[in-house]
Design an enzyme around this catalytic site. Structure first.
Site, PDB file in Angstrom:
ATOM      1  N   LYS A  22      25.526  48.494  29.507  1.00 49.34           N
ATOM      2  CA  LYS A  22      25.051  47.747  30.693  1.00 49.34           C
ATOM      3  C   LYS A  22      25.807  48.209  31.939  1.00 49.34           C
ATOM      4  O   LYS A  22      25.217  48.511  32.978  1.00 49.34           O
ATOM      5  CB  LYS A  22      25.265  46.246  30.519  1.00 49.34           C
ATOM      6  N   ASN A  23      27.141  48.292  31.838  1.00 48.14           N
ATOM      7  CA  ASN A  23      27.955  48.576  33.020  1.00 48.14           C
ATOM      8  C   ASN A  23      27.916  50.035  33.457  1.00 48.14           C
ATOM      9  O   ASN A  23      28.396  50.375  34.534  1.00 48.14           O
ATOM     10  CB  ASN A  23      29.393  48.106  32.785  1.00 48.14           C
ATOM     11  N   CYS A 115      32.236  33.781  41.681  1.00 50.52           N
ATOM     12  CA  CYS A 115      31.885  33.993  40.263  1.00 50.52           C
ATOM     13  C   CYS A 115      32.838  33.133  39.442  1.00 50.52           C
ATOM     14  O   CYS A 115      33.976  32.935  39.846  1.00 50.52           O
ATOM     15  CB  CYS A 115      32.051  35.469  39.930  1.00 50.52           C
ATOM     16  N   ARG A 120      36.399  37.543  43.172  1.00 53.26           N
ATOM     17  CA  ARG A 120      35.692  38.833  43.178  1.00 53.26           C
ATOM     18  C   ARG A 120      35.233  39.263  44.566  1.00 53.26           C
ATOM     19  O   ARG A 120      34.036  39.498  44.799  1.00 53.26           O
ATOM     20  CB  ARG A 120      34.535  38.819  42.190  1.00 53.26           C
ATOM     21  N   PRO A 121      36.161  39.440  45.508  1.00 55.74           N
ATOM     22  CA  PRO A 121      35.774  39.905  46.850  1.00 55.74           C
ATOM     23  C   PRO A 121      35.277  41.351  46.789  1.00 55.74           C
ATOM     24  O   PRO A 121      35.436  42.022  45.775  1.00 55.74           O
ATOM     25  CB  PRO A 121      37.099  39.821  47.620  1.00 55.74           C
ATOM     26  N   ILE A 122      34.654  41.869  47.865  1.00 52.60           N
ATOM     27  CA  ILE A 122      34.218  43.279  47.925  1.00 52.60           C
ATOM     28  C   ILE A 122      34.916  44.014  49.067  1.00 52.60           C
ATOM     29  O   ILE A 122      34.410  45.014  49.589  1.00 52.60           O
ATOM     30  CB  ILE A 122      32.679  43.380  48.050  1.00 52.60           C
ATOM     31  N   LEU A 124      37.360  46.016  49.144  1.00 50.99           N
ATOM     32  CA  LEU A 124      37.671  47.435  48.900  1.00 50.99           C
ATOM     33  C   LEU A 124      36.425  48.313  49.053  1.00 50.99           C
ATOM     34  O   LEU A 124      36.498  49.436  49.544  1.00 50.99           O
ATOM     35  CB  LEU A 124      38.295  47.600  47.511  1.00 50.99           C
ATOM     36  N   ASP A 306      36.968  42.631  29.534  1.00 54.17           N
ATOM     37  CA  ASP A 306      35.687  42.207  28.970  1.00 54.17           C
ATOM     38  C   ASP A 306      35.743  42.004  27.458  1.00 54.17           C
ATOM     39  O   ASP A 306      34.737  41.639  26.855  1.00 54.17           O
ATOM     40  CB  ASP A 306      34.593  43.226  29.312  1.00 54.17           C
ATOM     41  N   ILE A 328      43.355  40.863  35.249  1.00 52.20           N
ATOM     42  CA  ILE A 328      42.295  41.375  36.141  1.00 52.20           C
ATOM     43  C   ILE A 328      41.611  40.256  36.917  1.00 52.20           C
ATOM     44  O   ILE A 328      41.447  40.321  38.130  1.00 52.20           O
ATOM     45  CB  ILE A 328      41.253  42.180  35.327  1.00 52.20           C
ATOM     46  N   ARG A 398      22.375  38.396  29.244  1.00 52.08           N
ATOM     47  CA  ARG A 398      22.614  39.288  30.377  1.00 52.08           C
ATOM     48  C   ARG A 398      23.236  40.601  29.948  1.00 52.08           C
ATOM     49  O   ARG A 398      23.105  41.621  30.613  1.00 52.08           O
ATOM     50  CB  ARG A 398      23.553  38.620  31.394  1.00 52.08           C
TER      51      ARG A 398
HETATM   52  C1  EPZ Z   1      33.178  45.643  36.635  1.00 55.03           C
HETATM   53  O1  EPZ Z   1      33.115  44.618  37.633  1.00 55.03           O
HETATM   54  C2  EPZ Z   1      32.345  45.135  35.458  1.00 55.03           C
HETATM   55  N1  EPZ Z   1      30.992  44.852  35.902  1.00 55.03           N
HETATM   56  C3  EPZ Z   1      32.962  43.858  34.902  1.00 55.03           C
HETATM   57  O2  EPZ Z   1      32.238  43.500  33.723  1.00 55.03           O
HETATM   58  C4  EPZ Z   1      34.395  44.129  34.486  1.00 55.03           C
HETATM   59  O3  EPZ Z   1      34.992  42.926  34.085  1.00 55.03           O
HETATM   60  C5  EPZ Z   1      35.173  44.694  35.696  1.00 55.03           C
HETATM   61  O4  EPZ Z   1      34.534  45.872  36.204  1.00 55.03           O
HETATM   62  C6  EPZ Z   1      36.600  45.081  35.327  1.00 55.03           C
HETATM   63  O5  EPZ Z   1      36.612  45.982  34.275  1.00 55.03           O
HETATM   64  C7  EPZ Z   1      30.116  45.886  36.023  1.00 55.03           C
HETATM   65  O6  EPZ Z   1      30.424  47.049  35.839  1.00 55.03           O
HETATM   66  C8  EPZ Z   1      28.711  45.515  36.413  1.00 55.03           C
HETATM   67  P1  EPZ Z   1      36.402  45.274  39.730  1.00 55.03           P
HETATM   68  P2  EPZ Z   1      33.662  44.897  39.116  1.00 55.03           P
HETATM   69  O7  EPZ Z   1      35.943  45.537  41.121  1.00 55.03           O
HETATM   70  O8  EPZ Z   1      33.517  46.328  39.469  1.00 55.03           O
HETATM   71  C9  EPZ Z   1      39.408  42.814  42.481  1.00 55.03           C
HETATM   72  C10 EPZ Z   1      31.047  42.132  32.226  1.00 55.03           C
HETATM   73  O9  EPZ Z   1      31.456  41.197  31.526  1.00 55.03           O
HETATM   74  N2  EPZ Z   1      38.669  43.392  43.624  1.00 55.03           N
HETATM   75  O10 EPZ Z   1      36.945  46.424  38.951  1.00 55.03           O
HETATM   76  O11 EPZ Z   1      33.047  43.880  39.987  1.00 55.03           O
HETATM   77  C11 EPZ Z   1      38.538  41.837  41.672  1.00 55.03           C
HETATM   78  O12 EPZ Z   1      38.509  40.560  42.237  1.00 55.03           O
HETATM   79  C12 EPZ Z   1      31.531  42.255  33.706  1.00 55.03           C
HETATM   80  O13 EPZ Z   1      30.247  43.010  31.859  1.00 55.03           O
HETATM   81  C13 EPZ Z   1      39.130  43.155  44.894  1.00 55.03           C
HETATM   82  O14 EPZ Z   1      40.135  42.478  45.101  1.00 55.03           O
HETATM   83  O15 EPZ Z   1      35.218  44.566  38.916  1.00 55.03           O
HETATM   84  C14 EPZ Z   1      39.193  41.892  40.311  1.00 55.03           C
HETATM   85  O16 EPZ Z   1      40.258  41.016  40.287  1.00 55.03           O
HETATM   86  C15 EPZ Z   1      32.315  41.069  34.144  1.00 55.03           C
HETATM   87  N3  EPZ Z   1      38.421  43.695  45.934  1.00 55.03           N
HETATM   88  C16 EPZ Z   1      39.671  43.336  40.223  1.00 55.03           C
HETATM   89  O17 EPZ Z   1      39.723  43.855  41.569  1.00 55.03           O
HETATM   90  C17 EPZ Z   1      37.303  44.473  45.760  1.00 55.03           C
HETATM   91  O18 EPZ Z   1      36.685  44.942  46.733  1.00 55.03           O
HETATM   92  C18 EPZ Z   1      38.797  44.253  39.374  1.00 55.03           C
HETATM   93  O19 EPZ Z   1      37.465  44.075  39.784  1.00 55.03           O
HETATM   94  C19 EPZ Z   1      36.852  44.700  44.444  1.00 55.03           C
HETATM   95  C20 EPZ Z   1      37.563  44.147  43.388  1.00 55.03           C
END
Ligand code: EPZ
Length: 420
Positions: A22-23, A115, A120-122, A124, A306, A328, A398
């Site tokens: 999926k990811n 969430c 989960r901010p964006i 970055l 995960d 995480i 999902r």
């Molecule tokens: C991906 O989410 C996966 N989702 C998640 O899987 C997985 O848990 C996660 O990576 C970590 O491995 C998909 O690929 C669709 P991150 P993502 O940005 O990319 C912080 C599942 O169960 N962060 O690596 O959204 C964030 O808050 C899902 O399949 C910022 O601070 O995760 C987190 O604490 C759940 N600012 C950490 O980084 C940002 O701009 C890692 O998040 C982005 C992230």
């Protein structure tokens, strides 16, 4: 709404074949927006999340056809606006921002919102776009990203919890059509990022270093259509490995990539689980006895967040004290109180859960709260004596393709029923 009704206590036996990831599929589907030529993606799992992403691509103007795991996308004429109604359904949809910004030099996307597992901010993602020269405006719950042109540059993309998976994917996609060279430092090394880079290179991009913390993208004029096979889902693989061990069964897992699961295999060995690898198959069975183990979730190649919940279900069965630390996501312990309803003894201390394992579990009605928590409850229900009803399994649908059918094939007594 549907639930799973599980009669536990049956050791799982037989073979199961893992679906596509999926990811990996979600950002690859978004990447098809980078070209007006047809793209063919094989091994796309049939999940509510991949169907959502296809709807989002259609809402942007792309044609999509999904047939038996093969998705064909043609994004001839597209626009850059993705509304709240669509994006709020699936956070992963944020990864359309990079491709739209690269191709159209503009993207207006609803902010994904909160969430249950964390803020989960964006920030970055947006930082990366700004370093490439985009102007970012946040207003009315929407991000407006615009750029006269994108120019390659070097950036550090590490954050509070280290690297970001979809942030790396988004910026990598935006940089494919930028002028010059982009270097992403502290990039995510997940296999899903590598699979995306393989697809982008098949489209004519020039990316090197994917899988390492330093990714280099040399911008190109244009990208073309391509064909790609999505990697197997390592999280689904880990889930079935843990289900086999938790039920004291023996399962052959087919279409598995052991090289994507080193941290998980290592920790399961430590907990007394025997895992043999035969080519693309893994044979999993419980060793003499389960034993306690400490787990800390980390970015790849560390132990995946995960798989944290599923591992907690297993360690609840292992005599002794196990400490599970979630590094995480801030609030990814929603499954703890539900596992306690099945008789597990778990206390939360800050970022850690202290599991006093070894007490037999007994069936009860429980509530799924998120995708991986629901998988943990299914595993606990399979290991528990008596009947367990896992409610709100839409969370599970999902991310797991036909999980109940696959489990029934392994001898599990599990049914999908309408929630009363
Ligand atoms: C991906 O989410 C996966 N989702 C998640 O899987 C997985 O848990 C996660 O990576 C970590 O491995 C998909 O690929 C669709 P991150 P993502 O940005 O990319 C912080 C599942 O169960 N962060 O690596 O959204 C964030 O808050 C899902 O399949 C910022 O601070 O995760 C987190 O604490 C759940 N600012 C950490 O980084 C940002 O701009 C890692 O998040 C982005 C992230």
């Amino acid at each position: 709404m549907e639930s799973f009704l599980i009669k536990g206590g049956v050791p799982l036996h037989g073979e199961v074949t893992i679906s596509g990831s999926k990811n990996a599929a979600l950002p690859i589907m978004a990447a098809t927006l980078l070209t007006d030529e047809p793209c063919v993606i094989r091994g796309v799992p049939d999940l509510s999340d991949t169907r959502f992403m296809a709807q989002i691509l259609q809402s942007l103007g792309a044609e999509t056809k999904f047939d038996n795991g093969t998705l064909t996308v043609r994004a001839i004429k597209i626009h850059g606006y993705a509304n709240y109604e669509l994006v709020r359904k699936m956070r992963g949809s944020i990864c359309i921002a990079g491709p739209l910004l690269a191709r159209l030099r503009k993207a207006r996307i609803s902010l994904p919102g909160g969430c249950i597992i964390g803020a989960r901010p964006i920030n970055l993602h947006l930082k990366g776009f700004e370093v490439l020269g985009a102007k970012i405006k946040i207003e009315g719950g929407y991000v407006d990203a615009t750029a006269k042109k994108l120019v390659g540059s070097t950036m550090f993309l590490g954050g509070r919890a280290g690297s970001t998976v979809l942030g790396t994917a988004n910026v990598m996609m935006a940089a494919t059509l930028a002028d010059g060279v982009t270097v992403i430092e502290s990039a995510a090394c997940e296999p899903e990022v590598v699979d995306l880079a393989h697809f982008l290179n098949a489209m004519g991009a020039d990316i090197s270093g994917a899988g390492s913390p330093t990714i280099t993208i040399s911008g190109v004029e244009k990208l073309h259509g391509a064909e790609h096979e999505v990697i197997p889902d390592r999280i689904e693989t880990a889930t079935f490995m843990i289900a086999a061990a938790a039920t004291n069964g023996e399962v052959t897992i087919k279409n598995a990539r052991a090289d994507h699961l080193r941290a998980v295999i290592d920790k399961l060995n430590e907990a007394g689980v025997s895992i043999q690898q035969h080519g693309g198959n893994l044979i999993v069975r419980r060793g003499k006895k389960l034993c306690a183990a400490d787990v800390t979730t980390l970015p790849y190649s560390g132990f995946p967040t995960d798989v944290q919940a599923q591992m907690m279900s297993l360690l609840a069965l292992a005599p002794g004290i196990s400490i599970i630390t979630e590094r995480i996501f801030e609030s990814r312990f929603m499954h703890v109180s539900e596992l306690a309803r099945l008789g597990a003894e778990i206390e939360i201390e800050g970022p850690s859960a202290i599991v006093k394992g070894g007490r037999p579990l007994s069936g009860a009605p429980v509530m799924a709260s998120d995708l991986r928590a629901s998988a943990a409850l299914v595993i606990a229900g399979l290991a528990a004596k008596g009947a367990t009803q896992v409610n709100r399994i839409y969370h599970l649908d999902r991310g797991y393709e036909k999980m109940d059918a696959k489990l029934r094939k392994l001898g599990a007594r599990i049914q999908r029923v309408e929630e009363k």
